[in-house]
Design an enzyme around this catalytic site. Structure first.
Site, PDB file in Angstrom:
ATOM      1  N   GLY A 194      -8.828  22.923 -42.857  1.00 45.49           N
ATOM      2  CA  GLY A 194     -10.620  22.672 -43.277  1.00 45.49           C
ATOM      3  C   GLY A 194     -10.771  23.431 -44.207  1.00 45.49           C
ATOM      4  N   CYS A 203     -14.104  30.714 -43.545  1.00 40.33           N
ATOM      5  CA  CYS A 203     -12.672  30.775 -43.143  1.00 40.33           C
ATOM      6  C   CYS A 203     -12.366  32.344 -42.735  1.00 40.33           C
ATOM      7  CB  CYS A 203     -12.224  30.655 -44.793  1.00 40.33           C
ATOM      8  SG  CYS A 203     -10.374  30.835 -45.079  1.00 40.33           S
ATOM      9  N   GLY A 204     -11.051  31.872 -41.610  1.00 40.29           N
ATOM     10  CA  GLY A 204     -11.131  33.186 -41.051  1.00 40.29           C
ATOM     11  C   GLY A 204     -10.193  34.535 -41.964  1.00 40.29           C
ATOM     12  N   ASP A 228      -8.009  20.766 -37.767  1.00 39.53           N
ATOM     13  CA  ASP A 228      -9.159  21.614 -37.338  1.00 39.53           C
ATOM     14  C   ASP A 228     -10.744  20.814 -36.914  1.00 39.53           C
ATOM     15  OD1 ASP A 228     -10.966  23.789 -38.045  1.00 39.53           O
ATOM     16  OD2 ASP A 228     -10.318  24.156 -39.763  1.00 39.53           O
ATOM     17  N   SER A 245      -0.540  31.405 -37.873  1.00 43.15           N
ATOM     18  CA  SER A 245      -1.613  30.678 -39.316  1.00 43.15           C
ATOM     19  C   SER A 245      -0.635  32.107 -40.347  1.00 43.15           C
ATOM     20  CB  SER A 245      -2.539  30.300 -39.155  1.00 43.15           C
ATOM     21  OG  SER A 245      -2.828  29.641 -40.693  1.00 43.15           O
ATOM     22  N   ARG A 284      -8.974  29.117 -30.639  1.00 36.33           N
ATOM     23  CA  ARG A 284      -8.373  30.215 -31.539  1.00 36.33           C
ATOM     24  C   ARG A 284      -9.435  30.895 -31.439  1.00 36.33           C
ATOM     25  NH1 ARG A 284      -8.733  28.673 -38.078  1.00 36.33           N
ATOM     26  NH2 ARG A 284     -10.665  30.352 -38.171  1.00 36.33           N
TER      27      ARG A 284
END
Length: 295
Positions: free
Chosen positions: A49, A125-126, A88, A214, A162
Site C-alpha cells: 500500500g 503506514c505501520g 494490502d 514484514s 494484521r
C-alpha cells in the site's frame, strides 16, 4: 505472456504454502515492478500500500488511496505477471458491507491473498508513529466479516489478519490480538511494524501457527536472513520497500546527472533492449503481426 496469475493465483499460493519453507515476497508498487519481481525469480509479489500510494498519488501512506484505486492497482499487477499477488487491503474501507465488497473486488481481480489491519480509518503506514487502533473485539468482527464474505462467494483467497499494535501497545498486546485474529478462521497472522531483531524473535516465540513478517530496509530487523526467519517459523517474508527504494535511488541519480550535465548517464545499467525484455515487447509484436496486412 501466460495469464495464469489471473486464473488461479490463490490456488497456487496455497499449494506453495503447503509445501513448507518460507516464501520471500518483494513489494511491487505497480505492474512494471511486478514483472521485475517475476523476472528476478521470486514466487510471489506483494502489492504494498505504501508503494502503490507513492506510485499512483505521489503521497505518503496515510490512507489516501480509495478501495477502488487499490483494487485497480492490484488488478493491473495480476494482469502483468504470472505470480500470485498478495495485496494490502488496508482496513477493508468501512463496515461489514464495505469489507464484503473489498473481498469480492480483490478476489474478482485475481488477488491471491490480502491482509486487513486493525487501525482506525484513515489508517497510516505501520512504521509511523501515531497509529490508532480499533478495539480488539471490533477487529475480530472485521476479520470475521472477511471470512464470511470469502466463504459466501466460494473463493479461495488467502486471508491475512494484521495487527499494528506492536509499536503503540507493545509486544504482549500485539500477540494477544494476533491470537484472537487467528481464531476467526483467517489463514495467516501478521504483526506489523517490526524494527528490531528482538521484536521479530519475540513474535516468533510468542505466536504459534502460520505467520507473516514484514522487513523494512534500513532497520535492525532487516539484517535477519531468510533462513533465520524460516528457522523462527515464519512462512511469508514481505520486503515491501526494497524495489521502491531502489527505483527512487536509481531514478534520482539518473535525473541528477541529466540536470547537471545536460546528458543522460553514460553508464546506464539499463538500455532499450533491457526495457523491451521486461515489458515482453516481442510477444506483443508477434501477436499483433498475426492480424496485420502486408499490403
Amino acid at each position: 505472456m501466460r495469464q495464469t496469475g489471473l486464473l488461479n493465483g490463490a490456488a497456487r499460493l496455497r499449494a506453495r504454502l503447503a509445501r513448507g519453507g518460507i516464501l520471500a515476497c518483494p513489494g511491487g508498487a505497480d505492474a512494471l515492478t511486478a514483472r521485475l519481481v517475476q523476472q528476478a525469480g521470486f514466487e510471489a509479489v506483494y502489492m504494498t500500500g505504501l508503494g502503490a500510494t507513492a506510485a499512483r498519488l505521489g503521497t505518503p501512506d496515510l490512507g489516501l488511496m480509495t478501495q477502488s484505486e487499490m483494487a485497480d492497482q492490484a488488478r493491473a499487477m495480476v494482469r502483468a505477471c504470472d505470480l500470485p499477488v498478495i495485496a494490502d487491503a488496508d482496513t477493508g474501507y468501512g463496515g461489514p458491507l464495505n469489507i464484503r465488497r473489498t473481498i469480492q473486488d480483490y478476489a474478482m481481480a485475481g488477488v491471491a491473498a490480502l491482509h486487513l489491519e486493525d487501525q482506525e480509518s484513515p489508517k497510516r503506514c505501520g512504521q509511523l508513529a501515531g497509529v490508532r487502533l480499533i478495539d480488539r473485539a471490533s477487529a475480530v468482527q472485521r476479520l470475521s466479516a472477511a471470512v464470511a464474505a470469502r466463504d459466501e462467494m466460494q473463493a479461495n483467497t488467502v486471508l491475512i489478519g494484521r495487527t499494528d499494535a506492536l509499536q503503540p501497545e507493545g509486544l504482549d498486546r500485539a500477540l494477544d490480538r494476533a491470537r484472537a485474529y487467528r481464531d476467526t478462521g483467517i489463514d495467516l497472522v501478521f504483526v506489523d511494524g517490526v524494527k528490531s531483531r528482538a521484536e521479530v524473535e519475540g513474535i516468533a516465540q510468542g505466536l504459534d501457527g502460520p505467520k507473516v513478517v514484514s522487513l523494512v530496509d534500513g532497520t535492525d530487523a532487516a539484517q535477519l536472513g531468510l533462513s533465520d526467519l524460516e528457522d523462527m517459523g515464519f512462512c511469508v517474508a514481505l520486503y515491501a520497500v526494497t524495489a521502491l527504494f531502489g527505483a527512487i535511488s536509481g531514478a534520482g541519480d539518473a535525473l541528477t546527472t541529466l540536470a547537471q550535465t545536460g546528458r543522460p548517464p553514460v553508464q546506464s545499467r539499463t538500455d532499450y533492449g533491457d526495457y523491451a525484455q521486461v515489458v515482453d515487447l516481442v510477444s506483443h509484436q508477434a501477436f499483433s503481426h498475426q492480424f496485420e496486412s502486408d499490403v
